[in-house]
Design an enzyme around this catalytic site. Sequence first.
Site, PDB file in Angstrom:
ATOM      1  N   GLY A 102     109.821 -56.988 -69.795  1.00 55.39           N
ATOM      2  CA  GLY A 102     108.573 -56.669 -70.489  1.00 55.39           C
ATOM      3  C   GLY A 102     107.298 -56.835 -69.685  1.00 55.39           C
ATOM      4  N   THR A 122     101.055 -53.157 -77.270  1.00 54.10           N
ATOM      5  CA  THR A 122     100.217 -52.118 -76.651  1.00 54.10           C
ATOM      6  C   THR A 122      99.745 -51.096 -77.680  1.00 54.10           C
ATOM      7  OG1 THR A 122     101.440 -52.436 -74.593  1.00 54.10           O
ATOM      8  CG2 THR A 122     100.218 -50.375 -74.817  1.00 54.10           C
ATOM      9  N   ASP A 143     105.388 -55.613 -66.527  1.00 53.10           N
ATOM     10  CA  ASP A 143     105.448 -54.544 -65.523  1.00 53.10           C
ATOM     11  C   ASP A 143     105.322 -55.133 -64.112  1.00 53.10           C
ATOM     12  OD1 ASP A 143     105.099 -53.584 -68.036  1.00 53.10           O
ATOM     13  OD2 ASP A 143     103.477 -52.209 -67.555  1.00 53.10           O
ATOM     14  N   GLU A 144     104.504 -56.188 -63.996  1.00 48.56           N
ATOM     15  CA  GLU A 144     104.249 -56.789 -62.679  1.00 48.56           C
ATOM     16  C   GLU A 144     105.446 -57.590 -62.169  1.00 48.56           C
ATOM     17  OE1 GLU A 144     102.753 -57.012 -65.539  1.00 48.56           O
ATOM     18  OE2 GLU A 144     101.574 -58.829 -65.824  1.00 48.56           O
ATOM     19  N   TYR A 184     112.179 -59.125 -79.808  1.00 52.88           N
ATOM     20  CA  TYR A 184     110.997 -59.058 -78.930  1.00 52.88           C
ATOM     21  C   TYR A 184     110.503 -60.482 -78.694  1.00 52.88           C
ATOM     22  CZ  TYR A 184     106.255 -57.559 -77.401  1.00 52.88           C
ATOM     23  OH  TYR A 184     105.079 -57.356 -76.715  1.00 52.88           O
ATOM     24  N   SER A 190     103.314 -51.287 -70.842  1.00 50.56           N
ATOM     25  CA  SER A 190     102.098 -50.520 -71.126  1.00 50.56           C
ATOM     26  C   SER A 190     101.730 -49.585 -69.984  1.00 50.56           C
ATOM     27  CB  SER A 190     100.936 -51.480 -71.399  1.00 50.56           C
ATOM     28  OG  SER A 190     100.667 -52.277 -70.253  1.00 50.56           O
ATOM     29  N   LYS A 250     113.841 -57.479 -75.719  1.00 47.62           N
ATOM     30  CA  LYS A 250     112.710 -57.145 -74.845  1.00 47.62           C
ATOM     31  C   LYS A 250     112.202 -58.482 -74.350  1.00 47.62           C
ATOM     32  CE  LYS A 250     108.149 -54.836 -75.136  1.00 47.62           C
ATOM     33  NZ  LYS A 250     107.276 -55.835 -74.534  1.00 47.62           N
TER      34      LYS A 250
HETATM   35  O1  MN9 Z   1     104.897 -54.357 -73.492  1.00 48.32           O
HETATM   36  C1  MN9 Z   1     103.243 -55.246 -72.154  1.00 48.32           C
HETATM   37  N1  MN9 Z   1     102.757 -56.414 -72.812  1.00 48.32           N
HETATM   38  C2  MN9 Z   1     101.562 -56.467 -73.385  1.00 48.32           C
HETATM   39  C3  MN9 Z   1     104.636 -55.000 -72.548  1.00 48.32           C
HETATM   40  O2  MN9 Z   1     100.749 -55.581 -73.297  1.00 48.32           O
HETATM   41  C4  MN9 Z   1     101.267 -57.703 -74.147  1.00 48.32           C
HETATM   42  C5  MN9 Z   1     103.187 -55.298 -70.631  1.00 48.32           C
HETATM   43  O3  MN9 Z   1     103.471 -53.993 -70.211  1.00 48.32           O
HETATM   44  C6  MN9 Z   1     101.847 -55.741 -70.065  1.00 48.32           C
HETATM   45  O4  MN9 Z   1     100.807 -55.002 -70.653  1.00 48.32           O
HETATM   46  C7  MN9 Z   1     101.748 -55.544 -68.556  1.00 48.32           C
HETATM   47  C8  MN9 Z   1     100.459 -56.138 -67.993  1.00 48.32           C
HETATM   48  O5  MN9 Z   1     100.503 -57.538 -68.046  1.00 48.32           O
HETATM   49  O6  MN9 Z   1     102.849 -56.103 -67.932  1.00 48.32           O
END
Ligand code: MN9
Length: 292
Positions: free
Chosen positions: A184, A44, A186-187, A132, A203, A160
Amino acid sequence: MKGIFSALLGAFDAEGRPDLEGVRRVVRHNLELGVDGLYVCGSTGENFLMERADKEAILKTVAEEAGGKMKLIAHIGSNVVEELDALCDQAAEWGYDAVSAVTPYYYKFSAGEIRDYYRHIADRSKLPLIIYNIPLLTSVSLTREDFAVLFEHPNIMGVKFTAQDFYLLERVRTLYPDKVIYSGFDEMLLSAAVLGIDGAIGSTWNVIGHWAKALLAAVEKGDLATARLIQSNINSVVDQLLGAGLYPTLKELLALRGAACGGCRFPMGETTIQHKAAAMALDAAIRAIDGQ
Ligand code: MN9
């Protein structure tokens, strides 16, 4: 090191240089939001689009601004060992609480090479190391055997876990109760939370980190009805963000909340009027839910 960590968005000026005042604004915004910590210079944060000096400037600035007020994880992962080593040493000097590193990527590294990469960092680092794992972006998928070997190292603190394999997540949780696992995606926070993760890094937590904290608290209490409702609200936001363009729309949302941080670095595209419109709609929708 438990709790909700925002994967800090990068702040750049029109030429793509780090905007260190913008970085400070985003840090202060997260402090006000009340998240537990920051994951700095990760995906991010546009890590893989930046040169080393820019990563150093951002890592140092975040540490100055957040100093002691929240937990800080420095993402230092790099395929370039000189950069990896330098950032590893500097993160400790600047007062970070932990370092994290993405699996080496692009080349088809063997399991042995990947394990050696992590042992190299863990041996060198004065700070605990968080692996990660993000197979969707790296095409490297750590296995149960990898975790078994890696978690033997006393300085490897956890992972992570940005993967959809909940069978693996459950096995890792159960087999290594003392390691720290951050979810990692969010959904997928609720699905990970019921399996007993220690926290999450994401993010969207830059904007709705307080929802993530509420979700973890609801799961802790066994109140799954509330947790499901919160996950559903989170997913409506994620859905719209992914549809509109994740990072530019998140950045515009932050701008609407007093934490302007510019656009994304090339070759990511420029922020458009559509990103701004999506951010305005989302801002109103989030405020409406917060006001309920
Ligand atoms: O850090 C994030 N991964 C990326 C974790 O951005 C690649 C997630 O927070 C995602 O942005 C989020 C949306 O898919 O879950």
